[in-house]
Design an enzyme around this catalytic site. Structure first.
Site, PDB file in Angstrom:
ATOM      1  N   CYS A 146       0.829  -1.217   0.000  1.00  0.00           N
ATOM      2  CA  CYS A 146       0.000   0.000   0.000  1.00  0.00           C
ATOM      3  C   CYS A 146       0.863   1.266   0.000  1.00  0.00           C
ATOM      4  CB  CYS A 146      -0.963  -0.027   1.179  1.00  0.00           C
ATOM      5  SG  CYS A 146      -0.232  -0.547   2.741  1.00  0.00           S
TER       6      CYS A 146
HETATM    7  N1  LIG Z   1      -4.117  -4.440   5.170  1.00  0.00           N
HETATM    8  C1  LIG Z   1      -3.648  -3.751   4.139  1.00  0.00           C
HETATM    9  O1  LIG Z   1      -3.900  -2.538   3.968  1.00  0.00           O
HETATM   10  C2  LIG Z   1      -2.785  -4.439   3.111  1.00  0.00           C
HETATM   11  C3  LIG Z   1      -2.316  -3.666   2.043  1.00  0.00           C
HETATM   12  C4  LIG Z   1      -1.495  -4.262   1.083  1.00  0.00           C
HETATM   13  C5  LIG Z   1      -1.152  -5.588   1.220  1.00  0.00           C
HETATM   14  N2  LIG Z   1      -1.603  -6.310   2.280  1.00  0.00           N
HETATM   15  C6  LIG Z   1      -1.170  -7.713   2.374  1.00  0.00           C
HETATM   16  O2  LIG Z   1      -2.294  -8.575   2.328  1.00  0.00           O
HETATM   17  C7  LIG Z   1      -2.013  -9.747   3.113  1.00  0.00           C
HETATM   18  C8  LIG Z   1      -3.146  -9.910   4.130  1.00  0.00           C
HETATM   19  O3  LIG Z   1      -3.134  -8.760   4.979  1.00  0.00           O
HETATM   20  P1  LIG Z   1      -4.356  -8.373   5.921  1.00  0.00           P
HETATM   21  O4  LIG Z   1      -4.122  -6.964   6.317  1.00  0.00           O
HETATM   22  O5  LIG Z   1      -5.641  -8.753   5.287  1.00  0.00           O
HETATM   23  O6  LIG Z   1      -4.082  -9.334   7.176  1.00  0.00           O
HETATM   24  P2  LIG Z   1      -5.142  -9.893   8.236  1.00  0.00           P
HETATM   25  O7  LIG Z   1      -6.286  -8.951   8.351  1.00  0.00           O
HETATM   26  O8  LIG Z   1      -4.342 -10.220   9.444  1.00  0.00           O
HETATM   27  O9  LIG Z   1      -5.674 -11.258   7.562  1.00  0.00           O
HETATM   28  C9  LIG Z   1      -4.821 -12.365   7.399  1.00  0.00           C
HETATM   29  C10 LIG Z   1      -5.601 -13.490   6.748  1.00  0.00           C
HETATM   30  O10 LIG Z   1      -4.704 -14.586   6.489  1.00  0.00           O
HETATM   31  C11 LIG Z   1      -5.189 -15.759   7.149  1.00  0.00           C
HETATM   32  N3  LIG Z   1      -4.011 -16.505   7.628  1.00  0.00           N
HETATM   33  C12 LIG Z   1      -3.211 -16.214   8.676  1.00  0.00           C
HETATM   34  N4  LIG Z   1      -2.202 -17.127   8.774  1.00  0.00           N
HETATM   35  C13 LIG Z   1      -2.391 -17.994   7.754  1.00  0.00           C
HETATM   36  C14 LIG Z   1      -1.709 -19.173   7.310  1.00  0.00           C
HETATM   37  N5  LIG Z   1      -0.615 -19.621   7.935  1.00  0.00           N
HETATM   38  N6  LIG Z   1      -2.203 -19.847   6.240  1.00  0.00           N
HETATM   39  C15 LIG Z   1      -3.306 -19.411   5.601  1.00  0.00           C
HETATM   40  N7  LIG Z   1      -3.993 -18.313   5.978  1.00  0.00           N
HETATM   41  C16 LIG Z   1      -3.531 -17.615   7.024  1.00  0.00           C
HETATM   42  C17 LIG Z   1      -6.082 -15.280   8.259  1.00  0.00           C
HETATM   43  O11 LIG Z   1      -7.036 -16.301   8.541  1.00  0.00           O
HETATM   44  P3  LIG Z   1      -7.709 -16.485  10.021  1.00  0.00           P
HETATM   45  O12 LIG Z   1      -8.228 -15.145  10.417  1.00  0.00           O
HETATM   46  O13 LIG Z   1      -8.817 -17.472   9.744  1.00  0.00           O
HETATM   47  O14 LIG Z   1      -6.647 -17.029  10.918  1.00  0.00           O
HETATM   48  C18 LIG Z   1      -6.715 -14.043   7.617  1.00  0.00           C
HETATM   49  O15 LIG Z   1      -7.794 -14.432   6.773  1.00  0.00           O
HETATM   50  C19 LIG Z   1      -0.641  -9.518   3.776  1.00  0.00           C
HETATM   51  O16 LIG Z   1       0.350 -10.169   3.029  1.00  0.00           O
HETATM   52  C20 LIG Z   1      -0.475  -8.015   3.699  1.00  0.00           C
HETATM   53  O17 LIG Z   1       0.865  -7.605   3.683  1.00  0.00           O
HETATM   54  C21 LIG Z   1      -2.420  -5.765   3.227  1.00  0.00           C
END
Ligand SMILES: NC(=O)c1ccc[n+]([C@@H]2O[C@H](COP(=O)([O-])OP(=O)(O)OC[C@H]3O[C@@H](n4cnc5c(N)ncnc54)[C@H](OP(=O)(O)O)[C@@H]3O)[C@@H](O)[C@H]2O)c1
Length: 343
Positions: A146
């Site tokens: 982001c």
């Molecule tokens: N948030 C942002 O603004 C943003 C921006 C750009 C990129 N990203 C990227 O997008 C990705 C997700 O970020 P997020 O912010 O959505 O994180 P998040 O809210 O913490 O969500 C993480 C997700 O991954 C799942 N998960 C956790 N450990 C796992 C594993 N070992 N195997 C399979 N699934 C797993 C979780 O499932 P459970 O909840 O069921 O455990 C949850 O659905 C990251 O790589 C992050 O860097 C995020």
């Protein structure tokens, strides 16, 4: 023909936003919805705002559950996505919101992420020079971080036009707390975040630094070094990036404005605002729109560019769907909006 899509990380912020956008996409049908610890529960428990999908069961993120779809979105912690992606059919379009496949330099990956480099995929920021062409027909796409999305949109036009010095770039970004994901962390508690701001990853340590340098160096055709400082702002969504760079001798305000105007003249999702109007995060909440403004500070001989995005939309899920549309030859704007929800 309807395109079948699986979304992993569905209980998280990025996966939830992918689902929110896809639920309104005219050419997509949502298949498997997967996550990790929430497998076996209904999506409505984790994502109650996604009413049309509330009764769908979350399943485990396995190769078997993700197989059989035309497109797989990975919205998982970095590391987890590379492991799964390596096992998916090469003919399937895989779009990774995580960092695993963004960097082209294995040494930079190992330095900032501390694990083996998983390879480099086409970069899902079509507004960068040459990127839209690289995404057409792609079957693997790395969605930018982001902060890199806002930073690269802010400064690429100046580097591509040869107007900026490569060794004095300073970027400060404020992000809403959803940028850190949904998992509980003490420093993200309301009582810690509300009513104040704080920096983190200061001194060149943030993992998005090499990604920003990579994109700006590609645009400049020479190595660009960046000092990047992120800050945490008391809002759920949004990024305000302010990027400054020294201009090359002979560059004036008119040349700078012309470079940015030309770069984004035909872009649907990136807009250089009318002179004098400055971007604010509330303009873009919920939309795939990035708004920019620039000024020439003649006293300091620097260009100052501010760029706002919604970190979950253009900064992740919106950029991911836009890239999917390009890869599959769909209308680039399908399922995406430029309308925000201010105030
Ligand atoms: N948030 C942002 O603004 C943003 C921006 C750009 C990129 N990203 C990227 O997008 C990705 C997700 O970020 P997020 O912010 O959505 O994180 P998040 O809210 O913490 O969500 C993480 C997700 O991954 C799942 N998960 C956790 N450990 C796992 C594993 N070992 N195997 C399979 N699934 C797993 C979780 O499932 P459970 O909840 O069921 O455990 C949850 O659905 C990251 O790589 C992050 O860097 C995020």
């Amino acid at each position: 023909m309807t395109i079948s899509v699986a979304v992993s990380g569905a209980s998280g912020y990025a996966g939830g936003e992918v689902l929110r956008i896809l639920a309104n996409h005219p050419e997509v049908s949502i298949g498997a919805i997967t996550a990790h610890s929430s497998a076996g529960t209904l999506l409505g428990a984790a994502q109650p705002h996604l009413l049309s999908l509330a009764d769908r069961e979350i399943t485990d993120t396995t190769v078997e559950n993700l197989a059989g779809h035309d497109v797989v979105f990975l919205a998982l912690p970095h590391g987890a996505s590379a492991e799964i992606a390596a096992q998916l059919d090469p003919g399937v379009l895989v779009i990774d919101a995580g960092a695993d496949h963004r960097l082209s330099d294995p040494a930079a990956w190992e330095k900032f992420y501390g694990s083996a480099h998983a390879g480099t995929w086409p970069y899902g920021l079509p507004e960068l020079p040459g990127q839209r062409e690289a995404l057409r027909g792609a079957r693997r796409i790395a969605v930018p971080g982001c902060y890199p999305t806002s930073s690269l949109l802010a400064l690429t036009p100046g580097f591509a036009a040869g107007l900026l010095e490569p060794d004095d770039v300073v970027i400060v970004s404020a992000s809403g707390t959803s940028g850190a994901g949904k998992a509980a962390k003490a420093h993200l508690l309301g009582s810690e975040v509300m009513g104040g701001m704080s920096p983190y990853g200061v001194g060149g340590g943030h993992r998005h630094t090499p990604e920003i340098e990579q994109g700006l160096s590609d645009a400049a055709g020479e190595q660009v070094s960046v000092s990047f400082t992120p800050t945490l702002a008391p809002m759920p969504r949004g990024i305000l990036t302010t990027a400054t760079a020294k201009v090359r001798p002979g560059t004036d305000a008119a040349a700078l404005r012309a470079a940015w105007e030309q770069a984004y003249a035909g872009e649907h999702f990136v807009r250089l605002l009318p002179e004098g109007q400055w971007p604010a995060t509330k303009m873009v909440v919920g939309s795939n729109y990035a708004a920019l403004q620039l000024a020439f500070d003649a006293h300091a001989n620097r260009v100052i560019v501010s760029c706002v995005i919604d970190n979950l939309a253009k900064g992740t899920a919106g950029g991911a769907v836009q890239s999917m549309n390009i890869a599959l030859g769909l209308e680039e704007t399908a399922g995406l909006t430029t309308l925000g929800v201010a105030p």
